[in-house]
Write a protein that holds these residues in place. Structure first.
Motif, PDB file in Angstrom:
ATOM      1  N   ILE A 250     -10.304   7.158  -9.248  1.00  0.00           N
ATOM      2  CA  ILE A 250     -10.541   7.346 -10.731  1.00  0.00           C
ATOM      3  C   ILE A 250      -9.403   8.547 -11.426  1.00  0.00           C
ATOM      4  O   ILE A 250      -9.713   9.491 -11.087  1.00  0.00           O
ATOM      5  CB  ILE A 250     -11.843   7.632 -11.137  1.00  0.00           C
ATOM      6  CG1 ILE A 250     -12.942   6.495 -10.595  1.00  0.00           C
ATOM      7  CG2 ILE A 250     -11.832   7.574 -12.774  1.00  0.00           C
ATOM      8  CD1 ILE A 250     -14.353   6.698 -10.959  1.00  0.00           C
ATOM      9  N   TYR A 271      -9.598   3.533 -13.581  1.00  0.00           N
ATOM     10  CA  TYR A 271      -9.495   3.313 -11.821  1.00  0.00           C
ATOM     11  C   TYR A 271      -8.226   2.476 -11.425  1.00  0.00           C
ATOM     12  O   TYR A 271      -7.620   1.640 -11.935  1.00  0.00           O
ATOM     13  CB  TYR A 271     -10.671   2.175 -11.431  1.00  0.00           C
ATOM     14  CG  TYR A 271     -10.698   2.290  -9.924  1.00  0.00           C
ATOM     15  CD1 TYR A 271     -11.609   3.022  -9.257  1.00  0.00           C
ATOM     16  CD2 TYR A 271      -9.949   1.712  -8.879  1.00  0.00           C
ATOM     17  CE1 TYR A 271     -11.924   3.194  -7.995  1.00  0.00           C
ATOM     18  CE2 TYR A 271     -10.119   1.473  -7.671  1.00  0.00           C
ATOM     19  CZ  TYR A 271     -10.905   2.483  -7.382  1.00  0.00           C
ATOM     20  OH  TYR A 271     -11.104   2.410  -5.783  1.00  0.00           O
ATOM     21  N   ASP A 282     -12.988  -1.131 -16.981  1.00  0.00           N
ATOM     22  CA  ASP A 282     -14.713  -1.404 -16.826  1.00  0.00           C
ATOM     23  C   ASP A 282     -14.954  -2.891 -17.147  1.00  0.00           C
ATOM     24  O   ASP A 282     -16.026  -3.258 -16.494  1.00  0.00           O
ATOM     25  CB  ASP A 282     -15.358  -0.496 -18.046  1.00  0.00           C
ATOM     26  CG  ASP A 282     -15.040   0.866 -17.659  1.00  0.00           C
ATOM     27  OD1 ASP A 282     -15.376   1.206 -16.734  1.00  0.00           O
ATOM     28  OD2 ASP A 282     -14.479   1.754 -18.583  1.00  0.00           O
ATOM     29  N   LEU A 315     -20.216   3.943  -8.394  1.00  0.00           N
ATOM     30  CA  LEU A 315     -18.905   3.168  -8.911  1.00  0.00           C
ATOM     31  C   LEU A 315     -19.096   1.781  -9.070  1.00  0.00           C
ATOM     32  O   LEU A 315     -18.624   1.068  -9.575  1.00  0.00           O
ATOM     33  CB  LEU A 315     -17.967   3.674  -7.989  1.00  0.00           C
ATOM     34  CG  LEU A 315     -17.097   4.702  -8.353  1.00  0.00           C
ATOM     35  CD1 LEU A 315     -17.809   5.875  -8.199  1.00  0.00           C
ATOM     36  CD2 LEU A 315     -15.586   4.628  -7.623  1.00  0.00           C
ATOM     37  N   TRP A 322     -16.182   4.045 -15.793  1.00  0.00           N
ATOM     38  CA  TRP A 322     -15.443   5.085 -15.301  1.00  0.00           C
ATOM     39  C   TRP A 322     -15.787   6.449 -15.786  1.00  0.00           C
ATOM     40  O   TRP A 322     -16.079   7.400 -15.184  1.00  0.00           O
ATOM     41  CB  TRP A 322     -13.964   4.496 -15.215  1.00  0.00           C
ATOM     42  CG  TRP A 322     -13.531   3.431 -14.664  1.00  0.00           C
ATOM     43  CD1 TRP A 322     -12.927   2.325 -15.261  1.00  0.00           C
ATOM     44  CD2 TRP A 322     -14.039   2.685 -13.509  1.00  0.00           C
ATOM     45  NE1 TRP A 322     -12.737   1.373 -14.301  1.00  0.00           N
ATOM     46  CE2 TRP A 322     -13.598   1.455 -13.199  1.00  0.00           C
ATOM     47  CE3 TRP A 322     -14.895   3.153 -12.296  1.00  0.00           C
ATOM     48  CZ2 TRP A 322     -13.855   0.505 -12.236  1.00  0.00           C
ATOM     49  CZ3 TRP A 322     -15.308   2.287 -11.275  1.00  0.00           C
ATOM     50  CH2 TRP A 322     -14.782   1.083 -11.305  1.00  0.00           C
TER      51      TRP A 322
END
Length: 613
Positions: A250, A271, A282, A315, A322
């Motif tokens: 990340i 990410y 996301d 995660l 994130w």
């Protein structure tokens, strides 16, 4: 119709129902299938209503270990709010409905057990029709729930007598890391509860879930020592490769000059796939989870496992972005207590009582302005360390000056001793053009002793074999002798190195700002070297007898630490050459020079002949 006729009709209908139920084909479902068909979540859940495996698909395999005849123990090491308790409830409801037998759940204490009984379990049983009709709630107590076909016991870990009584087939531990350990009079709550499953072996089933606390506590040791350890892998939506979600991938804004708040910095988080470098959003996560799969990352023995450890971090939560994870880390990183909570509850990693810790970034901060292969002007000697592996050799060459000031001037990995010989005989130049060579290199003899001994004999003017020791020595290194009578190296010097002490020194000097006494690296140093040099940290470990000691250990399983070993040997070589007294020699030389400069023969002649006038 007469009373007798009505009675006969009721009896006939009863027999019909009994026969119909007996002949009805038994419904064969796994736990995850049963949960999706029958489980209902109450209003206390943020997803009230029918249970859906699509929300937390990673729980399927964990729940279905209950249906695997080979797996007897399932350990789930997880981040908080990832679904471990809900998986427990699903497994328990399946047992009550499909495979009734005496069962028990162990909680950290009685109060929590009572709260869970009243607020979680009883409402769940009422919402499931198949369980509600056999749940004898009026005859139940908070810690003893009765059903027509079985009994469920709820116990607090602080009541040893209650943990060691009636036999049970299904044993559950919820938040096992919050339980106490063994006392002087009693075994641990885990061991006491496990004793109750003996009657049902080998048909017993054990499930334990928890966020980890310390590496030496229950859940980390149980899951990490299972026959197989499983991690969840998801497919990158861009390259299609399966990856494991890890926090270091990340990326977010790190430029403090912009004076951004932690929230603002977190909002820049993305990410980055470790395989293709593309950004994963996301919105990609739910689909990735649904297509994910558990993969064994560690196996012990052969054949089917009897115990399985599952591990997953926050995660993988569909409820977190994130940015949420990054903001929590930024808010926690400067407070040890908050950082421990982030490590445990968000990353699902154990918190280790770290006394000395180093990082890749710290190594990169130790870069000087000198490029690779250039020796600083202050250098007085050059040493090297070589770590010998099965298929390759790692080396590190370091310049040393007064006050053990040092800088790495090059490092690398080669395939043969012949290449090591070429590298160590190379001439290096200082900033002002003077030439220097490696004065001494210590070469690890632990892995290929005979080959190392032969090489050191042939290069005895600059090479000595060394070996790390497992116990602390009074001195940081000690000279021994090779005692293999039939070896060419018989009687040759062997340097025994206390790696623990040298790692202490390297870590302490690495934390100093560049300058006198610091441990530095050349400009453009690579991340792989930085990663290996900082692959270990010093933690407090608990031994089998309960005593605690400080020990350097790998931060992560299977991490490479070859360059760290090289640096240990290079520093030991420097000490053998007297690096710690270089500044004393310089001081003595300077004082001698000052005395020489102050001495004037004519002044002495005048003093002795003052009366000549």
């Amino acid at each position: 119709m007469s009373q007798r006729s009505r009675s006969r009709e009721k009896t006939k209908n009863l027999f019909k129902r009994v026969i119909r139920n007996a002949l009805k084909e038994l419904e064969v479902l796994t736990v995850s299938q049963w949960a999706e068909k029958y489980r209902v979540l109450d209003d206390s859940s943020n997803l009230a209503g029918r249970w859906s495996n699509e929300i937390t698909p990673y729980l399927r395999e964990i729940m279905d270990t209950l249906n695997d005849p080979d797996i007897r123990r399932t350990f789930f090491c997880k981040a908080s709010q990832i679904g471990g308790t809900e998986a427990l409830v699903n497994m328990l409801c399946y047992i009550i409905s499909q495979s009734p037998a005496p069962s028990m759940i162990v909680y950290p204490n009685d109060d929590l057990a009572k709260d869970i009984s009243n607020d979680k379990l009883k409402p769940a049983f009422r919402l499931i029709q198949e369980i509600r009709k056999i749940f004898q709630e009026n005859n139940s107590k908070e810690l003893r729930l009765k059903f027509k076909t079985m009994v469920l016991y709820l116990r607090g870990a602080g009541s040893p007598a209650k943990l060691a009584s009636k036999p049970i087939k299904y044993l559950f531990f919820d938040e096992i890391d919050k339980m106490g350990g063994a006392s002087k009079k009693e075994a641990s709550p885990y061991s006491l509860a496990m004793e109750r499953t003996k009657t049902y072996r080998p048909l017993e089933k054990v499930y334990a879930c928890s966020t980890p606390t310390l590496k030496t506590n229950y859940i980390w040791e149980l899951h990490d020592n299972a026959d197989e350890v499983w991690h969840y892998f998801v497919k990158c939506p861009h390259c299609g490769e399966f990856i494991e979600l890890v926090y270091k991938q990340i990326l977010f804004e790190k430029d403090d000059e912009k004076k951004m708040s932690n929230y603002e910095r977190a909002q820049t988080a993305v990410y980055v796939c470790q395989e293709c470098g593309c950004e994963i959003l996301d919105a990609d996560k739910p689909g990735m989870l649904r297509g994910g799969e558990w993969r064994a990352v560690k196996k012990r023995g052969i054949g089917k496992p009897k115990s399985v450890g599952f591990w997953i971090s926050s995660l993988y939560s569909v409820f977190l972005k994130w940015a949420d994870i990054v903001e929590e880390h930024l808010n926690s990183k400067d407070d040890p207590e908050k950082l421990q909570n982030f490590t445990n509850s968000w990353l699902a990693e154990p918190w280790e009582d770290t006394k000395l810790n180093t990082t890749e970034d710290l190594v990169m901060e130790r870069q000087t302005e000198l490029p690779e292969f250039v020796v600083p002007d202050w250098a007085r000697l050059i040493t090297a360390g070589v770590d010998v592996q099965e298929t390759s050799l790692y080396y590190s060459i370091r310049a040393f000056g007064e006050y053990t000031t040092s800088q790495n001037i090059t490092h690398g990995q080669v395939l043969s001793f012949a290449e090591i010989e070429q590298i160590m005989n190379r001439e290096f130049q200082t900033e002002d053009g003077q030439k220097m060579i490696v004065n001494l290199s210590l070469i690890d003899s632990g892995y290929q002793p005979d080959a190392t001994y032969d090489f050191c004999i042939d290069n005895s003017d600059w090479a000595l074999p060394c070996k790390g020791v497992g116990t602390r020595m009074a001195d940081r290194y000690r000279i021994s002798k090779i005692d293999k009578p039939n070896s060419r190296a018989y009687g040759m010097q062997l340097v025994l190195v206390d790696g623990e002490q040298y790692k202490d020194s390297i870590a302490a000097r690495m934390r100093r700002e560049n300058g006198r006494g610091s441990w530095m690296v050349y400009k453009g140093c690579d991340r792989e070297y930085a990663s290996q040099v900082t692959a270990e940290h010093k933690i407090t470990e608990k031994s089998a007898n309960g005593s605690r000691k400080l020990k350097w250990t790998l931060k992560h399983s299977h991490a490479d630490n070859h360059y760290l070993d090289c640096e240990v040997y290079a520093m030991a070589a420097a000490e053998m050459l007297g690096v710690r007294s270089l500044h004393l020699e310089s001081r003595a030389s300077e004082e001698s020079r000052e005395r020489t400069e102050q001495y004037a023969p004519e002044e002495e002649w005048i003093r002795q002949n003052e009366s000549w006038l």
